[in-house]
Design an enzyme around this catalytic site. Sequence first.
Site, PDB file in Angstrom:
ATOM      1  N   ASP A   1      41.237  38.549  36.100  1.00 38.75           N
ATOM      2  CA  ASP A   1      40.270  37.581  36.606  1.00 38.75           C
ATOM      3  C   ASP A   1      40.976  36.372  37.222  1.00 38.75           C
ATOM      4  O   ASP A   1      40.942  35.269  36.712  1.00 38.75           O
ATOM      5  CB  ASP A   1      39.315  37.129  35.501  1.00 38.75           C
ATOM      6  CG  ASP A   1      38.097  36.398  36.067  1.00 38.75           C
ATOM      7  OD1 ASP A   1      37.922  36.399  37.309  1.00 38.75           O
ATOM      8  OD2 ASP A   1      37.345  35.819  35.280  1.00 38.75           O
TER       9      ASP A   1
ATOM     10  N   ASP B   1      40.276  34.799  39.878  1.00 36.91           N
ATOM     11  CA  ASP B   1      39.407  33.899  40.614  1.00 36.91           C
ATOM     12  C   ASP B   1      39.371  32.515  39.975  1.00 36.91           C
ATOM     13  O   ASP B   1      38.882  32.326  38.872  1.00 36.91           O
ATOM     14  CB  ASP B   1      38.006  34.487  40.659  1.00 36.91           C
ATOM     15  CG  ASP B   1      37.061  33.686  41.510  1.00 36.91           C
ATOM     16  OD1 ASP B   1      37.528  33.053  42.471  1.00 36.91           O
ATOM     17  OD2 ASP B   1      35.866  33.677  41.210  1.00 36.91           O
TER      18      ASP B   1
END
Length: 110
Positions: free
Chosen positions: A18, A20
């Site tokens: 993840d 992001d």
Amino acid sequence: MNSIINIVNSDIEGYIFDLDGVVTNTALTHAQAWKKMFDMFLKSDAKDESFVPFDLENDYKNYVDGKSRDAGIQSFLQSRNIQLHIGDPDDMDFKSVIGLGSIKNEMFRE
């Protein structure tokens, strides 16, 4: 189970999941995708001259930023007195909260 053992015994020292917002700064890209999606939705819902675009400065910061996708959508829609049902996980249209979130994700990926 063998694949887990192979991973543990490999030379890999770590994994990052993840990315992001952790390794890369994607906040502007997310904000632009929110604006594009909400503006398309608001135009499709507008009656006559009633279209008021999604404002990145105020709407994004006050209703979307820092919230889960569904909570941000519901918060913004509530600010405009718009109600949609939650929807189903496979929705990809302007008829539900989940559908709006799915469209936003597709715009972000583009």
